[in-house]
Enzyme design. Structure first.
Site, PDB file in Angstrom:
ATOM      1  N   SER A   1       0.849  -1.195   0.000  1.00  0.00           N
ATOM      2  CA  SER A   1       0.000   0.000   0.000  1.00  0.00           C
ATOM      3  C   SER A   1       0.876   1.233   0.000  1.00  0.00           C
ATOM      4  O   SER A   1       1.991   1.232   0.547  1.00  0.00           O
ATOM      5  CB  SER A   1      -0.899   0.021   1.234  1.00  0.00           C
ATOM      6  OG  SER A   1      -1.565   1.276   1.350  1.00  0.00           O
TER       7      SER A   1
ATOM      8  N   TYR B   1      -1.899  -0.591  10.305  1.00  0.00           N
ATOM      9  CA  TYR B   1      -1.967  -1.006   8.904  1.00  0.00           C
ATOM     10  C   TYR B   1      -0.731  -0.554   8.142  1.00  0.00           C
ATOM     11  O   TYR B   1      -0.093  -1.342   7.434  1.00  0.00           O
ATOM     12  CB  TYR B   1      -3.228  -0.439   8.256  1.00  0.00           C
ATOM     13  CG  TYR B   1      -3.375  -0.773   6.792  1.00  0.00           C
ATOM     14  CD1 TYR B   1      -3.907  -2.000   6.394  1.00  0.00           C
ATOM     15  CD2 TYR B   1      -2.983   0.128   5.799  1.00  0.00           C
ATOM     16  CE1 TYR B   1      -4.040  -2.311   5.056  1.00  0.00           C
ATOM     17  CE2 TYR B   1      -3.114  -0.176   4.460  1.00  0.00           C
ATOM     18  CZ  TYR B   1      -3.641  -1.398   4.093  1.00  0.00           C
ATOM     19  OH  TYR B   1      -3.756  -1.709   2.759  1.00  0.00           O
TER      20      TYR B   1
ATOM     21  N   LYS C   1       2.246  -2.982   6.518  1.00  0.00           N
ATOM     22  CA  LYS C   1       2.566  -2.921   5.095  1.00  0.00           C
ATOM     23  C   LYS C   1       4.021  -2.504   4.870  1.00  0.00           C
ATOM     24  O   LYS C   1       4.699  -3.016   3.971  1.00  0.00           O
ATOM     25  CB  LYS C   1       1.621  -1.948   4.379  1.00  0.00           C
ATOM     26  CG  LYS C   1       0.189  -2.456   4.246  1.00  0.00           C
ATOM     27  CD  LYS C   1       0.118  -3.718   3.390  1.00  0.00           C
ATOM     28  CE  LYS C   1      -1.314  -4.126   3.107  1.00  0.00           C
ATOM     29  NZ  LYS C   1      -1.393  -5.352   2.273  1.00  0.00           N
TER      30      LYS C   1
END
Length: 287
Positions: free
Chosen positions: A142, A155, A159
């Site tokens: 991402s 998150y 990532k």
């Protein structure tokens, strides 16, 4: 000619579905996992089979103990091998700000977004090494791994961890002729406005999501097919000398720093992330 074989997690909708169909069109059989919607998985399977390929569906909540490994093993057995593995699955949610992090949810995010990707990649790589398959493993990362934003530490951190693991794991696998890379999507429109409204999302938020496209230098949100093309390129022979890289596919969104908001014209906030459009250019008249 024997069809090649691809395994993908969360291949039943959005980016995952586009990737599955792209590989099927190129002559691959596909095995995909889905967490909840069997109906959407069946729709993807129909498209894969329409391309002449086989498609195997596996209901798999990958954060559950043993599920990631079992999905890979069963997929390899059904396909008769594997040439490409794509890790696309995540658990919805960013994790919240540091002061609000819930331990249980944190562990679930870690197991889904990080641990499952590692385990699936490990089991795939073990098969490839044992059977001398010069294959390819691709992780969907991402842009948030590169840009710090509030309420997204878990998150984004997971990532970012995957991005560094891609580099390290690529070195582990290079002696066996196996390549490992990542693709980091930017703002991708994976649902229609009607689908977003059906989830209960307020119309004001849906409209804001559409307007966000104006902040992307290339003038639009990405499509799942944009990511599928990047993944397919990295899996192809055209990328045979590329390994350990994470390709950012974001239409230029992160170049100015991914503006969360833009202030009034003439203010500093306006210039941060502001991308002029062709119709605003006047300098050309001077030449």
């Amino acid at each position: 000619m024997e069809r090649k074989k691809m395994i993908i997690t969360a291949g039943n909708r959005g980016i995952g579905a586009a990737i599955a169909v792209k590989f099927a069109q190129a002559g691959y059989d596909v095995s995909l996992s889905y967490a909840h919607s069997r109906e959407s998985a069946e729709e993807v399977a129909e498209k894969v089979r329409a391309c002449g390929g086989r498609c195997f569906l596996h209901k798999a909540v990958l954060e559950e103990e043993g599920t990631a490994e079992a999905f890979i093993h069963e997929s390899i057995q059904e396909l008769g091998g594997v040439d490409v593995f794509v890790n696309n699955a995540i658990r919805p949610g960013l994790g919240g700000g540091l002061l609000d992090i819930d331990t249980v949810e944190m562990d679930k995010l870690m197991r889904a977004d990080l641990r499952a990707a590692i385990l699936c990649s490990r089991e795939t790589a073990r098969y490839m090494v044992k059977h001398n398959v010069k294959g390819c493993i691709i992780v969907i990362s991402s842009m948030r791994a590169e840009r710090a934003m509030p309420n997204a530490g878990l998150y984004s951190g997971f990532k970012a961890g995957l991005n560094q693991m891609v580099k390290c794991f690529a070195l582990d696998l290079a002696p066996f002729g196996i390549r490992m890379n990542g693709v980091a999507p930017g703002a991708i429109k994976v649902r229609t406005n009607a689908e977003l409204l059906a989830t209960g999302m307020p119309e004001k938020i849906v409209q804001a999501k559409d307007e966000f496209a104006e902040r992307v230098p290339l003038g639009r949100k990405g499509k799942p097919e944009d990511i599928a093309e990047a993944v397919f390129f990295l899996a192809s022979d055209k990328a045979s000398y590329i390994t350990g890289e994470t390709l950012l596919v974001d239409g230029g969104l992160t170049i100015p720093g991914f503006p969360e908001s833009v202030g009034p014209a003439g203010t500093d906030a306006y210039t941060w992330g502001y991308i002029p459009r062709p119709e605003t250019w006047t300098w050309a008249d001077q030449y």
